[in-house]
Scaffold this motif. Structure first.
Motif, short mmCIF file in Angstrom:
data_model
loop_
_atom_site.label_atom_id
_atom_site.label_comp_id
_atom_site.label_asym_id
_atom_site.label_seq_id
_atom_site.Cartn_x
_atom_site.Cartn_y
_atom_site.Cartn_z
N TRP A 6 0.81 -1.22 0.00
CA TRP A 6 0.00 0.00 0.00
C TRP A 6 0.84 1.27 0.00
O TRP A 6 0.68 2.11 -0.90
CB TRP A 6 -0.98 -0.02 1.18
N PHE A 47 -12.77 -2.43 -2.41
CA PHE A 47 -13.06 -2.42 -3.85
C PHE A 47 -12.49 -3.67 -4.51
O PHE A 47 -13.17 -4.34 -5.29
CB PHE A 47 -12.47 -1.16 -4.47
N ALA A 100 -10.68 4.28 -5.72
CA ALA A 100 -11.17 4.66 -4.39
C ALA A 100 -11.19 6.16 -4.18
O ALA A 100 -11.98 6.68 -3.37
CB ALA A 100 -10.31 3.99 -3.31
N ALA A 129 -7.16 -0.03 -7.95
CA ALA A 129 -8.14 0.14 -6.88
C ALA A 129 -7.92 1.44 -6.11
O ALA A 129 -8.89 2.09 -5.70
CB ALA A 129 -8.09 -1.06 -5.94
N LEU A 130 -6.67 1.82 -5.89
CA LEU A 130 -6.40 3.07 -5.18
C LEU A 130 -6.93 4.26 -5.98
O LEU A 130 -7.50 5.20 -5.40
CB LEU A 130 -4.90 3.23 -4.95
N GLN A 131 -6.76 4.24 -7.30
CA GLN A 131 -7.28 5.32 -8.11
C GLN A 131 -8.81 5.31 -8.12
O GLN A 131 -9.45 6.37 -8.07
CB GLN A 131 -6.75 5.21 -9.54
N VAL A 153 -4.03 -3.45 -7.10
CA VAL A 153 -3.95 -2.47 -6.01
C VAL A 153 -3.82 -1.06 -6.57
O VAL A 153 -4.47 -0.11 -6.10
CB VAL A 153 -2.77 -2.81 -5.07
N GLU A 154 -2.99 -0.90 -7.60
CA GLU A 154 -2.79 0.42 -8.21
C GLU A 154 -4.09 0.95 -8.81
O GLU A 154 -4.44 2.13 -8.64
CB GLU A 154 -1.71 0.32 -9.29
N CYS A 200 1.12 3.78 -3.23
CA CYS A 200 0.67 5.17 -3.00
C CYS A 200 1.76 6.15 -3.41
O CYS A 200 1.48 7.21 -3.99
CB CYS A 200 0.30 5.38 -1.54
N ALA A 220 -9.96 1.03 -1.02
CA ALA A 220 -9.35 0.32 -2.15
C ALA A 220 -9.33 -1.18 -1.91
O ALA A 220 -9.60 -1.98 -2.82
CB ALA A 220 -7.95 0.85 -2.39
#
Length: 266
Positions: free
Chosen positions: A26, A54, A81, A77-79, A74-75, A30, A51
């Motif tokens: 994470w 998601f 979120a 999902a962070l965007q 993960v990349e 980030c 994220a």
């Protein structure tokens, strides 16, 4: 959320969502996404939790030979979120899949326009968002989120999903209590018409992607990209639009992000 059962259930959901993800991923990812800079520790953790949920709730499917690793998920999902950080993941309810192609894809499907004319859509696309259907992304375009260029296909397509929450892709998502419908409509319409004029006159000099002038729905998606990626530029050219988006997303990215220098000659 003061109900002990609700707190327990939320904690269990988060534990399951985080169970198969290395916690070190994470902060590492980030740091690769400059549009996530400037969050305090609590906000950053809430973003990470959204994220993770998601990723847990949506099915990620690789298509066309795309290679989709957990790190890539993960990349993305962070965007995804980020737009619902202050809204909640329920705004993404009613659909379940994220389909990822390696590059631009051609949907090759029949489309009916407003006049009832059916035609074959074979234009290459970097992303799509279907009503009650999947979000489809080009991985090459999605990874452009590693730069604050104003272009972010993940946010663009998720903005379409927010717009569709009331069943219509018209650039007017369901507004929160206390927001003024007339103020939203006035700000968006004025800027949309202005972008159309700018796109016709000098598209290469437009701060906002001229693609936003193709429809109100695309305008909302395009200015949402700019709101999260280059908020100072959007606020500079369309301050009323910026204010409406800040009220809708319940965020003010210009307060946490540093301005990005305007390229020479732009």
């Amino acid at each position: 959320m003061n109900n002990p059962v609700s707190r327990w259930w939320r904690r269990r959901r988060l534990e399951r969502a985080h169970a198969d993800i290395d916690p070190a991923l994470w902060p590492d990812i980030c740091a690769e996404l400059p549009l996530l800079a400037g969050f305090d520790a609590a906000s950053r953790q809430r973003l990470i939790d959204i994220a993770a949920l998601f990723l847990h709730q949506k099915t990620f499917e690789a298509a066309g030979g795309a290679e989709l690793s957990l790190r890539t998920g993960v990349e993305l999902a962070l965007q995804a979120a980020l737009p619902v950080l202050e809204l909640g993941l329920d705004w993404y309810r009613g659909w379940h899949a994220v389909i990822v192609y390696p590059d631009e894809f051609v949907p090759a499907r029949e489309v009916m326009d407003e006049d009832g004319l059916v035609w074959q859509d074979d234009e290459p696309k970097s992303g799509e968002a279907w009503e009650q259907g999947p979000v489809i992304l080009s991985l090459t375009d999605a990874l452009a989120g590693r730069e604050r260029s104003g272009y972010n296909v993940v946010i663009h397509e998720l903005a379409h999903k927010l717009d569709l929450c009331d069943g219509a892709a018209n650039g007017h998502p369901p507004l929160h209590r206390g927001m003024d419908e007339r103020s939203w409509a006035r700000a968006m319409q004025r800027a949309y018409e202005d972008l159309g004029r700018r796109a016709d006159a000098a598209p290469d000099l437009s701060v906002v992607d001229p693609y936003g002038a193709t429809s109100p729905a695309e305008f909302f998606a395009v200015v949402s990209e700019l709101f999260f990626e280059l908020p100072h530029r959007l606020r500079g050219v369309y301050p009323e639009v910026y204010a409406e988006l800040a009220a809708f997303y319940r965020q003010d990215p210009a307060l946490r992000l540093r301005p990005v220098s305007q390229p020479p000659g732009s």
